[in-house]
Design a protein around this motif. Structure first.
Motif, mmCIF file in Angstrom:
data_model
loop_
_atom_site.group_PDB
_atom_site.id
_atom_site.type_symbol
_atom_site.label_atom_id
_atom_site.label_comp_id
_atom_site.label_asym_id
_atom_site.label_seq_id
_atom_site.Cartn_x
_atom_site.Cartn_y
_atom_site.Cartn_z
ATOM 1 N N GLY A 11 0.826 -1.194 0.000
ATOM 2 C CA GLY A 11 0.000 0.000 0.000
ATOM 3 C C GLY A 11 0.865 1.250 0.000
ATOM 4 N N SER A 12 0.230 2.395 -0.225
ATOM 5 C CA SER A 12 0.955 3.668 -0.176
ATOM 6 C C SER A 12 0.054 4.744 0.392
ATOM 7 N N TYR A 13 0.701 5.766 0.944
ATOM 8 C CA TYR A 13 -0.012 6.918 1.489
ATOM 9 C C TYR A 13 0.684 8.169 0.974
ATOM 10 N N ARG A 14 -0.056 9.008 0.271
ATOM 11 C CA ARG A 14 0.527 10.181 -0.386
ATOM 12 C C ARG A 14 -0.056 11.470 0.190
ATOM 13 N N VAL A 15 0.834 12.414 0.506
ATOM 14 C CA VAL A 15 0.447 13.783 0.829
ATOM 15 C C VAL A 15 1.301 14.682 -0.059
ATOM 16 N N GLY A 16 0.685 15.298 -1.046
ATOM 17 C CA GLY A 16 1.452 16.092 -2.000
ATOM 18 C C GLY A 16 2.424 15.211 -2.763
ATOM 19 N N GLU A 17 3.706 15.579 -2.694
ATOM 20 C CA GLU A 17 4.737 14.799 -3.374
ATOM 21 C C GLU A 17 5.369 13.744 -2.471
ATOM 22 N N ASP A 18 4.935 13.686 -1.216
ATOM 23 C CA ASP A 18 5.547 12.768 -0.248
ATOM 24 C C ASP A 18 4.728 11.481 -0.166
ATOM 25 N N ILE A 19 5.414 10.348 -0.286
ATOM 26 C CA ILE A 19 4.752 9.044 -0.336
ATOM 27 C C ILE A 19 5.405 8.090 0.662
ATOM 28 N N ILE A 20 4.589 7.462 1.507
ATOM 29 C CA ILE A 20 5.038 6.366 2.366
ATOM 30 C C ILE A 20 4.502 5.075 1.767
ATOM 31 N N GLU A 21 5.388 4.128 1.512
ATOM 32 C CA GLU A 21 4.982 2.812 1.032
ATOM 33 C C GLU A 21 5.104 1.806 2.173
ATOM 34 N N PHE A 22 4.168 0.846 2.224
ATOM 35 C CA PHE A 22 4.154 -0.115 3.329
ATOM 36 C C PHE A 22 3.584 -1.435 2.840
ATOM 37 N N GLY A 23 4.090 -2.515 3.397
ATOM 38 C CA GLY A 23 3.598 -3.840 3.014
ATOM 39 C C GLY A 23 4.739 -4.847 3.046
ATOM 40 N N PRO A 24 4.463 -6.073 2.675
ATOM 41 C CA PRO A 24 3.163 -6.575 2.222
ATOM 42 C C PRO A 24 2.193 -6.742 3.374
ATOM 43 N N GLY A 25 0.914 -6.896 3.033
ATOM 44 C CA GLY A 25 -0.102 -7.092 4.044
ATOM 45 C C GLY A 25 -0.486 -8.549 4.198
ATOM 46 N N ARG A 26 -1.599 -8.747 4.875
ATOM 47 C CA ARG A 26 -2.059 -10.110 5.165
ATOM 48 C C ARG A 26 -3.453 -9.996 5.767
ATOM 49 N N ILE A 27 -4.368 -10.852 5.332
ATOM 50 C CA ILE A 27 -5.725 -10.848 5.891
ATOM 51 C C ILE A 27 -6.106 -12.277 6.246
#
Length: 589
Positions: free
Chosen positions: A532-548
Motif C-alpha cells: 500500500g501507499s499513502y501520499r500527501v502532496g509529493e511525499d509518499i510512504i509505502e508499506f507492506g506486504p499485508g495479510r488478511i
C-alpha cells in the motif's frame, strides 16, 4: 453591591465608547512597521491585544482566570512597548483595571483561584507568572495613568504569594511553576519567606536524567513549565546552576524535532502522549534564544532563528520578556544548524530517534505499563511502538493487538539496540485459578477483593494455585542501510490460534492506495499481500506486504473496555491480520 457589579457600573460607560477593538484606539503618532525583531514581535502582540479588547466582557466575567492573566500580560506589553501601536494608549488602562479588579473579586480568601482544581496553588502560580511580568512592565514604564492599576495588581500578587508560600502541588512541574512565580514576585516585593519556599522546592532536586529528560517526559510541560520556570528562577534568584538543566533539555529537544517542527511525545507520562496533541518547536523559543545569547551557542541560535522565521505569529506572547530583559535583544551568535542526519538513543526512556533529513522515525519500548499500575495520568502507556514521517506524510503509529483474554495492545518491556537493529519484546501470561488450599478456605465463602492481573474479584487470587496461558511477542525493527526505510519483523507465539491485528494509523490529509475498505469502519482498511501507499502532496510512504486472516479490530485492555472505552486513534487505520503462531515481515519507507 458586590465588588464585580460595582466595577461593571463604574467602568461600563467608558468601555462602551471604547468599542473594544483596535480601530477604536488610534495608533500613536509616528508609528510605523519595521523589520527589527522586537518590532516584529510587538506587531504580533498587537494582534493579540486587538483580539483581547474585542472580547472584553468575556475576559472580565466568564473566561478562565489563566486567560485573564494572559490578557493582562499582552495588553500591558502593548501599553509599555514603544514599538506598539497601543503604546501608552489611555484607552487600555480602564480595560486592564476591569480585568484586575474582576480577578480580585474572584480570588479566594487564601489568595488562590479555582481553576478546575479548587483553591489551587499551582494554577494560581501559572497566573502569577504572567501577572508579575505585567506588573514589572507597568512599574518600569511608570506612567501616572496606571498608578491605581498597579496598586490593585500589587494586592492581587501579594495575595497569591501568600498562598504559594503555604500551598502544595500535584505534579512535578508544579514545583517549578510555584518557584518561578515566587521568584518574580520577590523581585518586585522582596520577602525572605518567598525565597525560603523556593529553597524548599529546589532542595528536592530536579530529577532530570543524563539525557535531559524530566520525570514527566512531557514536551508540553518542558515547553510550558519546566524550561521557562527554571529560567525565571535562574534569572530572578541568580542561580546559574539551573542553566545546566535548561541546556540539557534543549539539547534533547533538538533530537525530538522532526522536519515540520513537531516534537515527539510518544514517551510522555502526561496528556501529550496521545497523537492529536502536537507540541511544536516554537513553544521553546524563549529559552532557546536566551541560552543561545548567554552561552554563545550557535546551534541554539539556529533554533531561535528558525522559530523567528517560521513562527513569528506564535511568539508575540514573549514581548514582555524582551522589554524586561535586555539580554534577549542582543544579537544571536552566528547560527549553525543542528544535524538532521542522526540516530539518538535515550537509554532511560527506551526511545530511539532516527532522522534522515525529511524522514524521521521513532522506536519506543519504554512504557510504564508493566509496573502494573494501570491507566493514569502520570504514567506512560501509549502502545505505539513505531512512528514515521516522510515530509508531509505521517504514519502516526504502528500498534499491535493480540486477542488474548482482552489483555490489550502489545507494549514492549524494553528496547535492545544493536547497531541499526532495535528489538522490542513482551511476555504476558493469564492464569486459570485452581481451588484454594484448605488452609485458606472460608466456610462462608467470603474472601478478600484481589486482582488476578486483568480484573478484581473476591476470590483471594494470590493464594490459589494457577495454570497459565502464555503469549510471547517480539518486534525486530531494522533500518535498511541508513536509507530511512525500515523492515519490521513481527513474531507472536506460544499459545496457538490467537488472532493478531497490526494497526498502521496515518494522519488524515492524504490519500491511501492499494488497501481494501473495512466493513463498518469508515476510516478502517485492510491490506492484502500487496503493498500500500499513502501520499500527501509529493511525499509518499509505502508499506507492506499485508495479510488478511481475519477482520477483528484491535482490542483495548479490560481497564478501558469495562466502561466501553477504547484508545483507537483518529486517522486512516490500515490493518494487517493473522493468527498465532504469527510471523510477518513488514517494510515501511
Amino acid at each position: 453591591m458586590k465588588r464585580k457589579d460595582f466595577l461593571k457600573n463604574t467602568f461600563g460607560a467608558s468601555l462602551g465608547s471604547l468599542a473594544l477593538g483596535r480601530s477604536a484606539i488610534n495608533p500613536r503618532p509616528g508609528y510605523q512597521n519595521s523589520n527589527t525583531l522586537i518590532e516584529s514581535i510587538s506587531k504580533t502582540n498587537d494582534r493579540r491585544v486587538a483580539d483581547y479588547l474585542s472580547q472584553q466582557q468575556r475576559y472580565t466575567e466568564t473566561d478562565s482566570y489563566r486567560s485573564r492573566s494572559g490578557y493582562l500580560l499582552a495588553v500591558s506589553s502593548g501599553f509599555c512597548s514603544e514599538y506598539s501601536e497601543y503604546y501608552r494608549s489611555d484607552g487600555l488602562v480602564t480595560p486592564m483595571r476591569q480585568v484586575v479588579d474582576s480577578l480580585l473579586e474572584d480570588q479566594n480568601p487564601d489568595g488562590t483561584f479555582d481553576f478546575g482544581n479548587l483553591e489551587s496553588p499551582p494554577d494560581s502560580a501559572f497566573m502569577a507568572e504572567q501577572m508579575f511580568r505585567a506588573q514589572a512592565l507597568l512599574l518600569q514604564d511608570g506612567s501616572s495613568a496606571t498608578a491605581a492599576l498597579r496598586d490593585s495588581l500589587r494586592e492581587l500578587l501579594l495575595n497569591i504569594a501568600g498562598a504559594l508560600t503555604a500551598g502544595g502541588v500535584h505534579t512535578p512541574n508544579h514545583r517549578w511553576a510555584i518557584s518561578a512565580a515566587l521568584a518574580g514576585i520577590n523581585d518586585l516585593y522582596p520577602d525572605q519567606k518567598y525565597v525560603n519556599r523556593i529553597n524548599d522546592w529546589l532542595g528536592e532536586g530536579l530529577g532530570q536524567d543524563e539525557d535531559g529528560e524530566h520525570p514527566e517526559r512531557s514536551r508540553n510541560y518542558d515547553a510550558s513549565v519546566n524550561n521557562p520556570s527554571l529560567l525565571d528562577v535562574a534569572i530572578y534568584q541568580n542561580r546559574p546552576e539551573l542553566f545546566e538543566a535548561i541546556r540539557k533539555n534543549l539539547e534533547l529537544t533538538m533530537y525530538l524535532m522532526d522536519s515540520a517542527g513537531e516534537l515527539e511525545t510518544v514517551s510522555s507520562r502526561r496528556q501529550d502522549q496521545s497523537p492529536g496533541r502536537p507540541v511544536m518547536i516554537h513553544r521553546f523559543y524563549l529559552p532557546f534564544r536566551y541560552m543561545a545569547i548567554r552561552e554563545d551557542n550557535p546551534r541554539f541560535a539556529a533554533m531561535a532563528r528558525l522559530i523567528e522565521t517560521k513562527y513569528m505569529d506564535q511568539i508575540g506572547e514573549h514581548l514582555g520578556d524582551f522589554l524586561l530583559h535586555e539580554e534577549l535583544n542582543q544579537p544571536l551568535p552566528e547560527p549553525v544548524s543542528p544535524s538532521d542526519h542522526f540516530v539518538k538513543i535515550l537509554k532511560n526512556t527506551r526511545l530511539a530517534r532516527i532522522r534522515r533529513g525529511e524522514m524521521t522515525a521513532s522506536v519506543f519500548g519504554g512504557t510504564d505499563w508493566h509496573l502494573g499500575h494501570g491507566v493514569w495520568s502520570g504514567l506512560s502507556h501509549n502502545p505505539t511502538f513505531f512512528n514515521f514521517r516522510k515530509g508531509d506524510a505521517v504514519l502516526e503509529s504502528v500498534r499491535m493487538s493480540p486477542a488474548f483474554f482482552r489483555t490489550g495492545y502489545f507494549r514492549s518491556q524494553g528496547l535492545d539496540v544493536d547497531g541499526n537493529t532495535y528489538r522490542l519484546w513482551e511476555e504476558r501470561q493469564v492464569p486459570y485459578h485452581q481451588p484454594l488450599p484448605e488452609s485458606y478456605r472460608n466456610p462462608e465463602g467470603v474472601y478478600k477483593m484481589s486482582p488476578d492481573g486483568r480484573f478484581y474479584s473476591k476470590m483471594d487470587f494470590e493464594n490459589r494455585p494457577k495454570d497459565y496461558k502464555k503469549l510471547r511477542s517480539e518486534v525486530i525493527v531494522r533500518e535498511l542501510n541508513g536509507s530511512g526505510s525500515f523492515e519490521m519483523e513481527i513474531l507472536v507465539d506460544q499459545t496457538p490460534d490467537v488472532d493478531v491485528t497490526v494497526e498502521l494509523c496515518f494522519r488524515k490529509g492524504g490519500q491511501l492506495s492499494g488497501v481494501i475498505p473495512k466493513e463498518g469502519d469508515p476510516d478502517g482498511f485492510l491490506l492484502s499481500e500487496s503493498t500500500g501507499s499513502y501520499r500527501v502532496g509529493e511525499d509518499i510512504i509505502e508499506f507492506g506486504p499485508g495479510r488478511i486472516e481475519h477482520t477483528r479490530s484491535p482490542q483495548s485492555n479490560e481497564q478501558y473496555a469495562v466502561h466501553g472505552g477504547e484508545i483507537r486513534l483518529a486517522g486512516y487505520r490500515v490493518y494487517i491480520t493473522g493468527t498465532t503462531p504469527f510471523r510477518h515481515t513488514l517494510r515501511i519507507g
